[in-house]
Design an enzyme around this catalytic site. Structure first.
Site, PDB file in Angstrom:
ATOM      1  N   ILE A 281       0.860  -1.343   0.259  1.00  0.00           N
ATOM      2  CA  ILE A 281      -0.139  -0.079   0.181  1.00  0.00           C
ATOM      3  C   ILE A 281       0.422   0.881   0.281  1.00  0.00           C
ATOM      4  O   ILE A 281       0.275   2.142  -0.479  1.00  0.00           O
ATOM      5  CB  ILE A 281      -1.023  -0.341   1.443  1.00  0.00           C
ATOM      6  CG1 ILE A 281       0.109   0.053   2.380  1.00  0.00           C
ATOM      7  CG2 ILE A 281      -2.060  -1.022   1.021  1.00  0.00           C
ATOM      8  CD1 ILE A 281      -1.028   0.350   4.042  1.00  0.00           C
TER       9      ILE A 281
ATOM     10  N   SER B 275      11.077  -3.511  16.479  1.00  0.00           N
ATOM     11  CA  SER B 275       9.712  -3.389  16.378  1.00  0.00           C
ATOM     12  C   SER B 275       8.871  -5.217  15.428  1.00  0.00           C
ATOM     13  O   SER B 275       7.981  -4.531  14.795  1.00  0.00           O
ATOM     14  CB  SER B 275       9.404  -2.233  15.523  1.00  0.00           C
ATOM     15  OG  SER B 275       9.806  -1.367  16.437  1.00  0.00           O
TER      16      SER B 275
ATOM     17  N   GLU C 204      12.712  -4.552  10.155  1.00  0.00           N
ATOM     18  CA  GLU C 204      13.914  -3.816  10.436  1.00  0.00           C
ATOM     19  C   GLU C 204      14.908  -4.795  11.827  1.00  0.00           C
ATOM     20  O   GLU C 204      14.296  -5.133  12.653  1.00  0.00           O
ATOM     21  CB  GLU C 204      14.159  -2.593  10.766  1.00  0.00           C
ATOM     22  CG  GLU C 204      14.972  -1.718  11.275  1.00  0.00           C
ATOM     23  CD  GLU C 204      15.167  -0.484  11.508  1.00  0.00           C
ATOM     24  OE1 GLU C 204      16.052   0.662  11.578  1.00  0.00           O
ATOM     25  OE2 GLU C 204      14.292   0.085  12.765  1.00  0.00           O
TER      26      GLU C 204
ATOM     27  N   GLU D  10      22.586  14.633   2.387  1.00  0.00           N
ATOM     28  CA  GLU D  10      21.748  16.345   2.153  1.00  0.00           C
ATOM     29  C   GLU D  10      20.340  16.368   2.833  1.00  0.00           C
ATOM     30  O   GLU D  10      20.816  17.957   2.881  1.00  0.00           O
ATOM     31  CB  GLU D  10      20.978  16.844   0.495  1.00  0.00           C
ATOM     32  CG  GLU D  10      20.454  15.443   0.363  1.00  0.00           C
ATOM     33  CD  GLU D  10      20.138  16.154  -1.368  1.00  0.00           C
ATOM     34  OE1 GLU D  10      18.632  15.522  -1.829  1.00  0.00           O
ATOM     35  OE2 GLU D  10      21.302  16.031  -2.473  1.00  0.00           O
TER      36      GLU D  10
END
Length: 184
Positions: free
Chosen positions: A14, A113, A119, A140
């Site tokens: 999504i 988590s 992750e 940047e």
């Protein structure tokens, strides 16, 4: 099927972003019922505990938009496609702090988590720091302030909620246990 596993029936992306992708998954639960899961896919990250020759921890202060505040953290960053965690750790250390290191030791890897994201953060200890003449540039859109703190000063930053993220708290738990084991 293992009695706790959830079988994915359908999966829809999504959102696709610069850092994460988000999926909604229809799953079959162990009891046969169906449910929906929202899952964040992340390429993984590294975090580095840089220790100076004087025993101070090199940290960065930066603004975190999701929290609308500044935090003090250990240097960290996401894995780039095809890049090993060790290379990422050396790159992030240089970009964020201006230091290179003689020794880089993998401490542990952990999920941040797992209830909704995949992750995986690889935590490294960097010692034998070398101040670089020409450090790599920050991204940047990245702005940091470098600071060096003692373990005691870090504990105060935790109490004051300036250090307030899991990877940095995990790093200080590691350093505290390491210090205790060396004293015994």
């Amino acid at each position: 099927m293992n009695r706790l596993n959830e079988e994915t029936i359908a999966k829809e992306k999504i959102f696709s972003g610069k850092i994460i992708d988000v999926y909604v998954e229809d799953v079959r639960l162990p009891n046969g019922e169906n449910a929906k899961r929202e899952v964040v896919k992340h390429p993984g990250a590294v975090a580095v505990i840089p220790i100076t020759n004087e025993g101070k921890i090199v940290m960065v202060r930066q603004y975190r938009k999701a929290l609308e505040r500044q935090l003090v953290e250990i240097p960290a960053g996401k894995l780039e496609k095809g890049e090993s965690p060790e290379i990422t750790a050396r790159r992030e250390l240089e970009e964020e702090t201006g230091y290179g290191c003689e020794s880089l030791k993998h401490v542990i890897s952990f999920y941040t988590s797992p209830g909704f994201a995949d992750e995986l953060v690889h935590l490294y200890l960097a010692e034998g720091l070398i101040k670089l003449e020409n450090k790599a540039s920050l991204d940047e859109d990245e702005f940091v302030e470098v600071l060096e703190v003692t373990l005691e000063e870090a504990r105060k930053l935790i109490e004051d909620k300036e250090i307030y993220d899991a990877k940095t708290a995990y790093a200080f738990q590691y350093l505290t246990l390491k210090q205790l084991s060396e004293e015994i």
